[in-house]
Design an enzyme around this catalytic site. Structure first.
Site, PDB file in Angstrom:
ATOM      1  N   GLY A 154     -21.268  -5.634 -13.255  1.00  0.00           N
ATOM      2  CA  GLY A 154     -20.500  -4.535 -13.416  1.00  0.00           C
ATOM      3  C   GLY A 154     -20.082  -3.868 -12.811  1.00  0.00           C
ATOM      4  N   ARG A 155     -21.442  -2.586 -12.287  1.00  0.00           N
ATOM      5  CA  ARG A 155     -21.014  -2.251 -11.552  1.00  0.00           C
ATOM      6  C   ARG A 155     -20.781  -2.317  -9.839  1.00  0.00           C
ATOM      7  NH1 ARG A 155     -24.110   2.771 -11.864  1.00  0.00           N
ATOM      8  NH2 ARG A 155     -25.679   1.769 -13.374  1.00  0.00           N
ATOM      9  N   ARG A 189     -21.031  11.154 -16.615  1.00  0.00           N
ATOM     10  CA  ARG A 189     -21.824  10.356 -15.407  1.00  0.00           C
ATOM     11  C   ARG A 189     -22.688  11.705 -14.520  1.00  0.00           C
ATOM     12  NH1 ARG A 189     -22.107   7.117 -11.696  1.00  0.00           N
ATOM     13  NH2 ARG A 189     -24.465   6.123 -12.844  1.00  0.00           N
ATOM     14  N   CYS A 212     -14.232  22.649 -22.114  1.00  0.00           N
ATOM     15  CA  CYS A 212     -15.428  23.612 -22.350  1.00  0.00           C
ATOM     16  C   CYS A 212     -16.821  23.307 -22.173  1.00  0.00           C
ATOM     17  CB  CYS A 212     -14.639  24.119 -23.337  1.00  0.00           C
ATOM     18  SG  CYS A 212     -13.007  25.299 -23.947  1.00  0.00           S
ATOM     19  N   GLU A 213     -17.377  22.859 -21.222  1.00  0.00           N
ATOM     20  CA  GLU A 213     -18.821  22.883 -21.518  1.00  0.00           C
ATOM     21  C   GLU A 213     -18.870  23.281 -20.291  1.00  0.00           C
ATOM     22  OE1 GLU A 213     -21.176  21.248 -23.418  1.00  0.00           O
ATOM     23  OE2 GLU A 213     -19.408  20.807 -24.914  1.00  0.00           O
ATOM     24  N   TYR A 258     -18.055   2.861 -14.763  1.00  0.00           N
ATOM     25  CA  TYR A 258     -18.337   3.538 -16.210  1.00  0.00           C
ATOM     26  C   TYR A 258     -17.248   5.019 -16.010  1.00  0.00           C
ATOM     27  CZ  TYR A 258     -21.590  -0.136 -16.190  1.00  0.00           C
ATOM     28  OH  TYR A 258     -21.756  -1.248 -16.487  1.00  0.00           O
TER      29      TYR A 258
HETATM   30  C1  LIG Z   1     -24.747  -3.248 -18.766  1.00  0.00           C
HETATM   31  C2  LIG Z   1     -24.989  -5.232 -18.535  1.00  0.00           C
HETATM   32  C3  LIG Z   1     -24.242  -5.516 -17.298  1.00  0.00           C
HETATM   33  C4  LIG Z   1     -24.127  -4.643 -16.099  1.00  0.00           C
HETATM   34  O1  LIG Z   1     -24.871  -4.245 -15.357  1.00  0.00           O
HETATM   35  P1  LIG Z   1     -24.039  -3.291 -13.896  1.00  0.00           P
HETATM   36  O2  LIG Z   1     -25.334  -2.195 -13.470  1.00  0.00           O
HETATM   37  O3  LIG Z   1     -22.922  -2.103 -14.401  1.00  0.00           O
HETATM   38  O4  LIG Z   1     -24.597  -3.868 -12.702  1.00  0.00           O
HETATM   39  C5  LIG Z   1     -24.956  -6.671 -17.068  1.00  0.00           C
HETATM   40  N1  LIG Z   1     -25.720  -7.553 -18.325  1.00  0.00           N
HETATM   41  C6  LIG Z   1     -25.944  -7.059 -19.724  1.00  0.00           C
HETATM   42  C7  LIG Z   1     -26.806  -7.264 -20.557  1.00  0.00           C
HETATM   43  C8  LIG Z   1     -25.671  -5.326 -19.326  1.00  0.00           C
HETATM   44  O5  LIG Z   1     -26.272  -4.852 -21.200  1.00  0.00           O
END
Ligand SMILES: *Cc1c(COP(=O)(O)O)cnc(C)c1O
Length: 435
Positions: free
Chosen positions: A295-296, A333, A364-365, A393
């Protein structure tokens, strides 16, 4: 004071301005307003290509499944489709967006520890590739839903392998206390498999684990791969179960700051592939298809957020605050888990620094801090500040707190920019009001 060295994911153009995908950041700010999250899509494509190439070089059947939660938008799904990358979804909303974005249903997997009956019905109706089953309740529910719709679905069994990885450490927890997946050591995973094998409408495609996020060390992946292949060997012997898919999850670390030195996609995949190959051979096991879920690492470094500075507040001997026109609403984050970023003056990214300052948002935090105590050059109102590595994210966790609209998102490549998510207007924020 020091002069910044620009990180390698930040580039400067001839005017001396920071540029994103070949587009001048000052021009982006003028054209789209701020805050704006600007993705260099070539970075996303390079990451995908690097993952793929490493699998292909090893001659391994594989699938790259993008974790939607890092950044979900129709434009992102279109990009993934063009590159033959699948995606996961963790809600009906993400599934709806992925389908609208043109994802091939077959390339979608559904994750989550508490999928609602309505979400499962929707997923079965849309014939998505597989459902990653997470608990016993879900197995029964899904089997019933399939029966009602007269369909068979493929499932992947999520295992909590008792390995947790953080950025630099990994821990073997024995019994896993994760809320996700079936615990391995206590025998729950095995019980789940027997239930799945008995279920009339469920086809077990393979197994899954995900050990953490923002991981820099390969050791956790090695350990997980060994444990999962050994599990498949046990299940082969005991149930004559042949897994077609071994999904080892995501969590590959990225560079937020100068101090971060991630390994990069190739190194992670190489280690995973070699470990699975060696362990499969040792156990005389058919090599499954390997899936990963970045993802990231696909989107994080690709984006830079541009803000306009406003007020400043100097508390003598204590702190300089510089406020920007965004904050925790577009990037929670730092407030949520102390994530660290580095800010640059977009017009002069490595100008000589003259002050230590804390960059705060307009919410406002008191916790609405984007960057704490950073060396910065002189900053004036209406300057453009750039914070790189905000592609993951950020927007996906964005909120309307204080009724600030969510920022615009643009995709940039080869000197061209394209709006992919409009800035949220005041009227947009009243859409749900019943008048
Ligand atoms: C969040 C997640 C990912 C992706 O994680 P990254 O750190 O963004 O690469 C992959 N698989 C599952 C099941 C997740 O919950």
């Amino acid at each position: 004071m020091e002069v910044f060295n620009l990180p390698d994911n930040v580039q400067k153009n001839q005017a001396g301005h920071l540029q994103i995908g070949g587009v001048d950041s000052i021009e982006l700010a003028q054209k789209y307003g701020t805050p704006v999250i600007a993705y260099d899509t070539s970075v996303i494509k390079q990451e995908i290509a690097a993952f793929k190439k490493t699998f292909l070089n090893a001659g391994i059947k594989h699938r790259i499944v993008y974790a939607s939660k890092a950044f979900s938008s129709l434009a992102m799904y279109r990009l993934l489709s063009e590159d033959d990358v699948g995606c996961d979804v963790v809600s009906g909303g993400e599934l709806y967006a992925a389908l609208k974005g043109g994802m091939d249903p077959e390339m979608i997997e559904f994750h989550g520890n508490n999928k609602t009956p309505a979400e499962l019905e929707y997923a079965v109706q849309e014939n998505i590739g597989c459902i990653v089953v997470d608990n016993f309740y879900e197995i029964e529910l899904l089997d019933e839903i399939c029966s009602a719709q007269n369909k068979k679905v493929s499932v992947v069994l999520r295992v909590a392998p008792g390995i947790e990885a953080e950025t630099h450490k990994y821990i073997s927890t024995g019994q896993s206390n994760s809320k996700f997946g079936f615990d391995l050591d206590s025998g729950q995973a095995k019980k789940a498999l027997t239930m799945l094998l008995d279920a009339d409408n469920l086809e077990v495609l393979g197994v899954h684990c995900h050990i953490g996020s923002q991981i820099f060390a390969v050791a956790g992946f090695e350990m997980a791969a060994v444990k999962m292949v050994q599990l498949l060997k046990q299940w082969k012997d005991e149930f004559n179960f042949d897994a077609q898919v071994l999904n080892l999850g995501g969590g590959f670390g990225i560079k937020y700051n100068e101090d971060d030195h991630p390994l990069g996609p190739a190194q992670f995949v190489k280690t995973i592939v070699q470990t699975v190959q060696a362990e499969a051979q040792k156990n005389d096991l058919m090599l499954p298809e390997i899936w990963i879920e970045p993802g990231r690492s696909l989107v994080g470094e690709a984006a830079t957020t541009l803000y306009t500075t406003g007020s400043t507040k100097k508390v003598p001997g204590i702190c300089n605050f510089i406020a920007v026109d965004g904050g925790m609403g577009d990037n929670i984050r730092p407030a949520l888990y102390g994530a660290k970023y580095t800010a640059f003056l977009a017009a002069a990214p490595n100008a000589r620094t003259t002050q230590k300052a804390t960059i705060v948002g307009k919410y406002c935090e008191s916790g609405d801090v984007l960057v704490a105590d950073q060396d910065l050059p002189e900053v004036h109102p209406e300057d453009i500040l750039a914070i790189p590595s905000t592609g993951a994210y950020g927007y996906s966790m964005a909120s309307n707190y204080n009724r600030n609209g969510r920022p615009a998102v643009v995709f940039c490549e080869n000197g061209h920019s394209q709006l992919v998510l409009k800035r949220e207007t005041y009227a947009d924020m009243l859409h749900l009001e019943v008048e």
